[in-house]
Write a protein that holds these residues in place. Structure first.
Motif, PDB file in Angstrom:
ATOM      1  N   ARG A   1     -98.377  20.396  27.809  1.00 43.13           N
ATOM      2  CA  ARG A   1     -97.125  19.681  27.549  1.00 43.13           C
ATOM      3  C   ARG A   1     -95.963  20.666  27.545  1.00 43.13           C
ATOM      4  O   ARG A   1     -96.150  21.879  27.669  1.00 43.13           O
ATOM      5  N   LYS A   2     -94.794  20.136  27.363  1.00 38.14           N
ATOM      6  CA  LYS A   2     -93.579  20.954  27.276  1.00 38.14           C
ATOM      7  C   LYS A   2     -93.697  21.954  26.136  1.00 38.14           C
ATOM      8  O   LYS A   2     -93.244  23.100  26.235  1.00 38.14           O
ATOM      9  N   GLY A   3     -94.313  21.534  25.064  1.00 35.57           N
ATOM     10  CA  GLY A   3     -94.486  22.378  23.885  1.00 35.57           C
ATOM     11  C   GLY A   3     -94.946  21.516  22.732  1.00 35.57           C
ATOM     12  O   GLY A   3     -95.261  20.335  22.895  1.00 35.57           O
ATOM     13  N   TRP A   4     -94.989  22.106  21.537  1.00 37.61           N
ATOM     14  CA  TRP A   4     -95.417  21.345  20.358  1.00 37.61           C
ATOM     15  C   TRP A   4     -94.274  20.464  19.841  1.00 37.61           C
ATOM     16  O   TRP A   4     -94.453  19.302  19.535  1.00 37.61           O
ATOM     17  N   GLN A   5     -93.090  21.056  19.748  1.00 38.45           N
ATOM     18  CA  GLN A   5     -91.887  20.327  19.353  1.00 38.45           C
ATOM     19  C   GLN A   5     -90.697  21.043  19.976  1.00 38.45           C
ATOM     20  O   GLN A   5     -90.861  22.070  20.638  1.00 38.45           O
TER      21      GLN A   5
ATOM     22  N   LEU B 157     -93.665  27.416  29.808  1.00 42.45           N
ATOM     23  CA  LEU B 157     -93.661  28.532  30.752  1.00 42.45           C
ATOM     24  C   LEU B 157     -94.687  29.585  30.354  1.00 42.45           C
ATOM     25  O   LEU B 157     -95.442  30.080  31.200  1.00 42.45           O
ATOM     26  N   GLU B 158     -94.729  29.901  29.067  1.00 43.92           N
ATOM     27  CA  GLU B 158     -95.701  30.884  28.579  1.00 43.92           C
ATOM     28  C   GLU B 158     -97.123  30.396  28.814  1.00 43.92           C
ATOM     29  O   GLU B 158     -97.988  31.149  29.289  1.00 43.92           O
ATOM     30  N   MET B 159     -97.367  29.137  28.505  1.00 41.31           N
ATOM     31  CA  MET B 159     -98.712  28.579  28.659  1.00 41.31           C
ATOM     32  C   MET B 159     -99.131  28.542  30.129  1.00 41.31           C
ATOM     33  O   MET B 159    -100.296  28.817  30.461  1.00 41.31           O
ATOM     34  N   ALA B 160     -98.194  28.214  31.009  1.00 40.01           N
ATOM     35  CA  ALA B 160     -98.521  28.169  32.432  1.00 40.01           C
ATOM     36  C   ALA B 160     -98.847  29.563  32.957  1.00 40.01           C
ATOM     37  O   ALA B 160     -99.784  29.731  33.755  1.00 40.01           O
ATOM     38  N   ARG B 161     -98.081  30.553  32.513  1.00 43.68           N
ATOM     39  CA  ARG B 161     -98.358  31.929  32.937  1.00 43.68           C
ATOM     40  C   ARG B 161     -99.719  32.389  32.413  1.00 43.68           C
ATOM     41  O   ARG B 161    -100.462  33.097  33.104  1.00 43.68           O
ATOM     42  N   ILE B 162    -100.043  32.002  31.190  1.00 41.95           N
ATOM     43  CA  ILE B 162    -101.344  32.348  30.607  1.00 41.95           C
ATOM     44  C   ILE B 162    -102.466  31.684  31.394  1.00 41.95           C
ATOM     45  O   ILE B 162    -103.503  32.295  31.681  1.00 41.95           O
TER      46      ILE B 162
ATOM     47  N   LYS C 175     -92.582  25.534  37.669  1.00 43.62           N
ATOM     48  CA  LYS C 175     -92.839  25.727  39.090  1.00 43.62           C
ATOM     49  C   LYS C 175     -92.285  27.067  39.567  1.00 43.62           C
ATOM     50  O   LYS C 175     -92.917  27.769  40.375  1.00 43.62           O
ATOM     51  N   GLU C 176     -91.134  27.459  39.058  1.00 48.98           N
ATOM     52  CA  GLU C 176     -90.524  28.725  39.459  1.00 48.98           C
ATOM     53  C   GLU C 176     -91.173  29.932  38.779  1.00 48.98           C
ATOM     54  O   GLU C 176     -91.005  31.061  39.233  1.00 48.98           O
ATOM     55  N   ALA C 177     -91.924  29.670  37.702  1.00 47.89           N
ATOM     56  CA  ALA C 177     -92.478  30.775  36.900  1.00 47.89           C
ATOM     57  C   ALA C 177     -93.867  31.224  37.337  1.00 47.89           C
ATOM     58  O   ALA C 177     -94.288  32.326  37.009  1.00 47.89           O
ATOM     59  N   VAL C 178     -94.593  30.362  38.081  1.00 48.09           N
ATOM     60  CA  VAL C 178     -95.967  30.711  38.452  1.00 48.09           C
ATOM     61  C   VAL C 178     -96.186  30.526  39.952  1.00 48.09           C
ATOM     62  O   VAL C 178     -95.414  29.859  40.633  1.00 48.09           O
ATOM     63  N   GLN C 179     -97.266  31.124  40.436  1.00 48.47           N
ATOM     64  CA  GLN C 179     -97.612  31.035  41.847  1.00 48.47           C
ATOM     65  C   GLN C 179     -98.650  29.946  42.125  1.00 48.47           C
ATOM     66  O   GLN C 179     -98.768  29.485  43.257  1.00 48.47           O
ATOM     67  N   ILE C 180     -99.403  29.556  41.109  1.00 49.19           N
ATOM     68  CA  ILE C 180    -100.400  28.504  41.305  1.00 49.19           C
ATOM     69  C   ILE C 180     -99.690  27.146  41.419  1.00 49.19           C
ATOM     70  O   ILE C 180     -98.546  27.006  40.977  1.00 49.19           O
ATOM     71  N   PRO C 181    -100.336  26.147  42.013  1.00 48.17           N
ATOM     72  CA  PRO C 181     -99.711  24.827  42.136  1.00 48.17           C
ATOM     73  C   PRO C 181     -99.360  24.220  40.779  1.00 48.17           C
ATOM     74  O   PRO C 181    -100.094  24.392  39.792  1.00 48.17           O
TER      75      PRO C 181
END
Length: 330
Positions: free
Chosen positions: A145-149, A156-161, A194-200
């Motif tokens: 999700r976007k975040g917890w609140q 962005l952090e979670m997607a990079r992780i 989308k701009e922060a990671v290379q995976i789909p």
């Protein structure tokens, strides 16, 4: 424009995906959506602990059919060893990929540290993703999700992780856990991911029409879209998206006859998998969604909720959709 999506070695020509929804996207409904042109489907979320402790219900949720290929299995849990064990055990299943749920907001899920609760423990989430990716011989995706609140936005952090720990794609629902499904989804966060990671990156949230699907793609640049509540009672949304992409969309809504035909098939499929008693009870909510917004729908919903057999339900729907509405479109 939507281009073919690659998740590991899997190619989805039209990446319009049916979101996994507990109690809704069972095998019967997934097959209906595939027939309408859905590009990919995912099972209801399955508890890794349920699999570990040999829970019959967990195994039932993983039932698939060749018609729905490619199909993903979604698992949830917060114990990395059990999640890895589940991934290993699932390697022989006929699914195409494995999805990890890190976005479910339900209290009974997050109270155990599962689902969206992992948005608050990014390091732990990373260990789980890596453990699953290393144990699975199939591509692994992650739904967040976007975040917890609002003051804990960390998509962005979670997607990079997720990317750093072996995920082949990430799905982003544009709401925080606190929002559940209220308010508007934030598509801007999807664009940022989308701009922060290379995976789909697959976008999710507020996709209630074919036009909204293409608008999300245009506004966020996402590689695919995941339709959830917008498909409830409206599997035609997938057909409509294909029509728009092919410039063949006429804006024609299903009439009473087509709604009845799909409802009948849906009921028959659920009955074949779960038996009549369960099917009649489960189809009450689906029938309400299929008929939402139609004239007199409140009356038919009340009647359907009292139906005790499949024959009773079909008779009520036939009288309403084929006689009372005739060829009325919604």
């Amino acid at each position: 424009m939507l281009n073919p999506l690659a998740i590991g070695h899997i190619i989805i020509p039209v990446p319009v995906i049916l979101a996994p929804m507990a109690g809704i996207t069972d095998l019967a409904f997934r097959r209906i959506c595939k027939q309408m042109g859905c590009g990919m489907v995912i099972t209801e979320m399955v508890s890794a602990k349920g699999l570990y402790y040999k829970d019959d219900k967990s195994h039932e949720l993983m039932q698939t059919h060749p018609e729905e290929t490619p199909v993903g299995i979604q698992i949830f849990g917060s114990d990395e060893k059990i999640m890895a064990w589940a991934a290993d055990k699932l390697n022989e299943m006929p699914h195409a990929f494995l999805d990890i749920n890190m976005g479910c907001p339900a209290p009974k899920i997050v109270k155990n540290g599962d689902g969206a609760a992992l948005m608050r423990e990014p390091e732990k989430a990373g260990r789980i993703i890596r453990a699953v990716a290393e144990a699975s011989v199939k591509p692994v995706t992650v739904k967040i999700r976007k975040g917890w609140q609002e003051n804990e936005v960390n998509a962005l952090e979670m997607a990079r992780i997720a990317e750093a720990n072996g995920a082949s794609a990430v799905t982003v629902h544009g709401r925080t856990r606190d929002q559940f499904y209220a308010g508007e989804a934030d598509w801007e966060i999807i664009r940022q991911v989308k701009e922060a990671v290379q995976i789909p990156v697959i976008g999710n949230g507020d996709l209630f029409s074919a036009e909204a699907v293409l608008r999300m793609v245009d506004e966020t640049g996402c590689d695919g879209v995941m339709v959830g509540r917008g498909a409830q009672g409206n599997p035609w949304i997938f057909r409509d998206v294909l029509g728009l992409l092919k410039h063949e969309h006429e804006g024609k809504q299903p009439d009473g006859s087509e709604i009845y035909d799909v409802l009948k098939q849906h009921l028959q499929l659920v009955t074949s998998y779960k038996g009549e008693w369960i099917a009649v009870k489960e189809m009450r909510k689906h029938a309400a969604w299929y008929t939402k917004g139609l004239p007199g729908s409140a009356v038919i919903r009340h009647q359907i909720n009292r139906a005790e057999t499949a024959a009773d339900m079909l008779k009520l729907l036939s009288d309403y959709l084929l006689k009372d509405l005739c060829c009325l479109t919604r």
